[in-house]
Design an enzyme around this catalytic site. Structure first.
Site, mmCIF file in Angstrom:
data_model
loop_
_atom_site.group_PDB
_atom_site.id
_atom_site.type_symbol
_atom_site.label_atom_id
_atom_site.label_comp_id
_atom_site.label_asym_id
_atom_site.label_seq_id
_atom_site.Cartn_x
_atom_site.Cartn_y
_atom_site.Cartn_z
ATOM 1 N N TYR A 1 3.528 9.645 -0.023
ATOM 2 C CA TYR A 1 4.404 9.023 0.981
ATOM 3 C C TYR A 1 5.893 9.212 0.663
ATOM 4 O O TYR A 1 6.742 8.823 1.461
ATOM 5 C CB TYR A 1 4.109 7.522 1.122
ATOM 6 N N HIS B 1 -7.074 9.706 -2.492
ATOM 7 C CA HIS B 1 -6.506 9.632 -1.138
ATOM 8 C C HIS B 1 -7.409 10.276 -0.085
ATOM 9 O O HIS B 1 -7.620 9.724 0.998
ATOM 10 C CB HIS B 1 -5.118 10.296 -1.149
ATOM 11 N N ASP C 1 0.850 -1.196 0.000
ATOM 12 C CA ASP C 1 0.000 0.000 0.000
ATOM 13 C C ASP C 1 0.882 1.242 0.000
ATOM 14 O O ASP C 1 1.641 1.466 0.946
ATOM 15 C CB ASP C 1 -0.893 0.022 1.251
ATOM 16 N N LYS D 1 -2.207 6.145 -4.634
ATOM 17 C CA LYS D 1 -3.307 7.078 -4.349
ATOM 18 C C LYS D 1 -3.043 8.460 -4.955
ATOM 19 O O LYS D 1 -1.883 8.861 -5.089
ATOM 20 C CB LYS D 1 -3.502 7.233 -2.834
HETATM 21 N N1 LIG Z 1 -5.455 6.473 3.218
HETATM 22 C C1 LIG Z 1 -4.952 7.206 4.184
HETATM 23 O O1 LIG Z 1 -5.284 8.399 4.352
HETATM 24 C C2 LIG Z 1 -3.961 6.588 5.134
HETATM 25 C C3 LIG Z 1 -3.646 7.237 6.346
HETATM 26 C C4 LIG Z 1 -2.748 6.623 7.201
HETATM 27 C C5 LIG Z 1 -2.191 5.391 6.870
HETATM 28 N N2 LIG Z 1 -2.490 4.791 5.680
HETATM 29 C C6 LIG Z 1 -1.888 3.476 5.282
HETATM 30 O O2 LIG Z 1 -2.009 2.572 6.381
HETATM 31 C C7 LIG Z 1 -0.717 2.130 6.772
HETATM 32 C C8 LIG Z 1 -0.678 1.772 8.252
HETATM 33 O O3 LIG Z 1 -1.079 2.826 9.107
HETATM 34 P P1 LIG Z 1 -0.037 3.707 9.964
HETATM 35 O O4 LIG Z 1 1.185 3.874 9.171
HETATM 36 O O5 LIG Z 1 -0.774 4.908 10.411
HETATM 37 O O6 LIG Z 1 0.318 2.882 11.247
HETATM 38 P P2 LIG Z 1 0.093 1.452 11.953
HETATM 39 O O7 LIG Z 1 0.258 0.367 10.952
HETATM 40 O O8 LIG Z 1 -1.139 1.499 12.777
HETATM 41 O O9 LIG Z 1 1.307 1.471 12.990
HETATM 42 C C9 LIG Z 1 2.630 1.640 12.583
HETATM 43 C C10 LIG Z 1 3.502 1.433 13.827
HETATM 44 O O10 LIG Z 1 3.334 0.098 14.310
HETATM 45 C C11 LIG Z 1 4.600 -0.475 14.605
HETATM 46 N N3 LIG Z 1 4.468 -1.931 14.442
HETATM 47 C C12 LIG Z 1 4.253 -2.634 13.301
HETATM 48 N N4 LIG Z 1 4.167 -3.948 13.553
HETATM 49 C C13 LIG Z 1 4.329 -4.097 14.897
HETATM 50 C C14 LIG Z 1 4.335 -5.214 15.760
HETATM 51 N N5 LIG Z 1 4.164 -6.449 15.310
HETATM 52 N N6 LIG Z 1 4.540 -4.993 17.093
HETATM 53 C C15 LIG Z 1 4.717 -3.734 17.579
HETATM 54 N N7 LIG Z 1 4.715 -2.622 16.800
HETATM 55 C C16 LIG Z 1 4.518 -2.804 15.466
HETATM 56 C C17 LIG Z 1 5.542 0.176 13.623
HETATM 57 O O11 LIG Z 1 6.867 0.202 14.112
HETATM 58 P P3 LIG Z 1 8.062 -0.637 13.399
HETATM 59 O O12 LIG Z 1 8.293 0.004 12.060
HETATM 60 O O13 LIG Z 1 9.179 -0.453 14.360
HETATM 61 O O14 LIG Z 1 7.592 -2.061 13.301
HETATM 62 C C18 LIG Z 1 4.977 1.605 13.542
HETATM 63 O O15 LIG Z 1 5.506 2.421 14.569
HETATM 64 C C19 LIG Z 1 0.180 3.297 6.360
HETATM 65 O O16 LIG Z 1 1.538 2.992 6.374
HETATM 66 C C20 LIG Z 1 -0.395 3.598 4.991
HETATM 67 O O17 LIG Z 1 0.032 2.657 4.030
HETATM 68 C C21 LIG Z 1 -3.383 5.364 4.831
#
Ligand SMILES: NC(=O)c1ccc[n+]([C@@H]2O[C@H](COP(=O)([O-])OP(=O)(O)OC[C@H]3O[C@@H](n4cnc5c(N)ncnc54)[C@H](OP(=O)(O)O)[C@@H]3O)[C@@H](O)[C@H]2O)c1
Length: 320
Positions: free
Chosen positions: A57, A117, A52, A86
């Site tokens: 990004y 997006h 994704d 996106k």
């Molecule tokens: N469409 C939109 O507007 C939008 C908005 C936000 C996000 N997104 C998408 O959704 C994805 C995920 O959301 P997010 O980036 O907000 O955050 P998330 O996936 O909720 O959390 C990311 C955090 O979780 C940690 N993590 C991952 N696996 C883990 C595990 N097994 N144990 C403990 N910690 C863990 C990561 O650290 P480490 O790297 O140290 O593992 C990082 O600090 C984004 O990267 C993006 O692709 C889309």
């Protein structure tokens, strides 16, 4: 009993294409952007088949480098993986250009899914530190978002729809992101193509049951972002999630991911840590009661971890 890995589960989109249930999120913190390359390589080698990403990004080129090496090493072929990108609101009236930029950055001929997006229109402002010279989050002098007031957020999806109906070879499916029920209702009235996907923030602290019901009824696959509560993964340490994990002798990260997959929702956790990337593929056989218990965590007092400062005009955002 043997359970499948999250990486082995697929859902069918409303155009008949299959989408993996688990993907790698790539909205990394600025200082971690170069690590995206090794994260993608680790994920694909661990069995992930969905990446994704987004123009906004700033990591599409790193993903492109990882894919090139993976293709050259014979680890995967292009057709084995599902790539989502996106169109950011700075390109709200230039979706075509946005797609071309993303394909060039990623070094591929097509993506599997293009999402709008955000349902927002930004004025384009040039900036030397921007992406491709464009300010990602343009603001006025007082810090308020520089929204194009004459712009209509639905125009972006309408552009995607026109290209999709004309069988544009650069993508296979179209969808939206951050669309609340009200906006989807308008879209369904004014457009012919039903979005294949709506990617939104979703987790037990923000269960959005009305949106889940609406998307399910209209064959729009939901895709959950921020499943762990974004940077620092606060939900992984939550005691109510921990109680369910203990019941299944599993880990909280896997409970939070299976919560979606069990409901037919795609989920894209982000990580640059190979150990976490591998650990996120374990499925936990949650029951309907477990899902109800998890929904209860955020029902009365939902919490958004990604309440972007520019999103206040969208129903459901900026309410606290
Ligand atoms: N469409 C939109 O507007 C939008 C908005 C936000 C996000 N997104 C998408 O959704 C994805 C995920 O959301 P997010 O980036 O907000 O955050 P998330 O996936 O909720 O959390 C990311 C955090 O979780 C940690 N993590 C991952 N696996 C883990 C595990 N097994 N144990 C403990 N910690 C863990 C990561 O650290 P480490 O790297 O140290 O593992 C990082 O600090 C984004 O990267 C993006 O692709 C889309």
């Amino acid at each position: 009993m043997l359970h499948p890995k999250n990486t082995e589960i697929y859902f069918t989109l409303n155009n008949g294409n299959r989408m993996p249930a688990l993907g790698l999120g790539t909205a990394n913190e600025v200082e971690q952007i170069p690590e995206t390359k090794q994260a993608v390589k680790a994920a694909i080698k661990a069995g992930y088949r969905l990446i994704d990403t987004a123009w906004a990004y700033r990591c599409e080129q790193h993903i492109g480098e990882a894919l090139k090496e993976l293709f050259e090493e014979g680890v995967i072929k292009r057709e084995d993986i599902f790539i989502t990108t996106k169109v950011w609101p700075t390109h709200w009236d230039k979706a075509d250009e946005s797609i071309s930029r993303s394909l060039e950055n990623l070094g591929v001929d097509y993506v599997d899914l293009v999402l709008q997006h955000w349902p927002l229109c930004f004025n384009r402002v040039e900036s030397a530190d921007g992406i491709d010279g464009i300010d990602r989050n343009p603001t006025h002098e007082d810090g308020s978002p520089n929204i194009n007031e004459a712009g209509d957020y639905l125009d972006t999806f309408k552009q995607l729809e026109r290209m999709y109906l004309a069988k544009d070879p650069r993508f296979k499916a179209i969808g939206v992101s951050n669309y609340p029920v009200e906006y989807l209702q308008r879209l369904l009235k004014e457009c012919k193509v039903v979005p294949a996907v709506n990617q939104v923030e979703l987790h037990p602290f923000l269960p959005q049951l009305e949106l889940v019901e609406f998307c399910t009824a209209h064959h729009i696959v939901l895709e959950a972002f921020s499943p762990f509560g974004a940077t620092g993964a606060p939900l992984v340490k939550d005691s109510a999630v921990e109680a369910i994990a203990q019941k299944h002798a599993g880990d909280t990260n896997n409970v939070l991911l299976s919560y979606h997959i069990r409901q037919g929702i795609v989920v894209v956790p982000r990580s640059v840590n190979p150990k976490n990337i591998v650990s996120n593929i374990e499925f936990v056989p949650l029951t309907k009661d477990d899902i109800k218990t998890l929904n209860h965590i955020g029902l009365a007092d939902p919490k958004r971890f990604r309440d972007e400062p520019f999103a206040g005009s969208i129903p459901g955002f900026g309410e606290k």
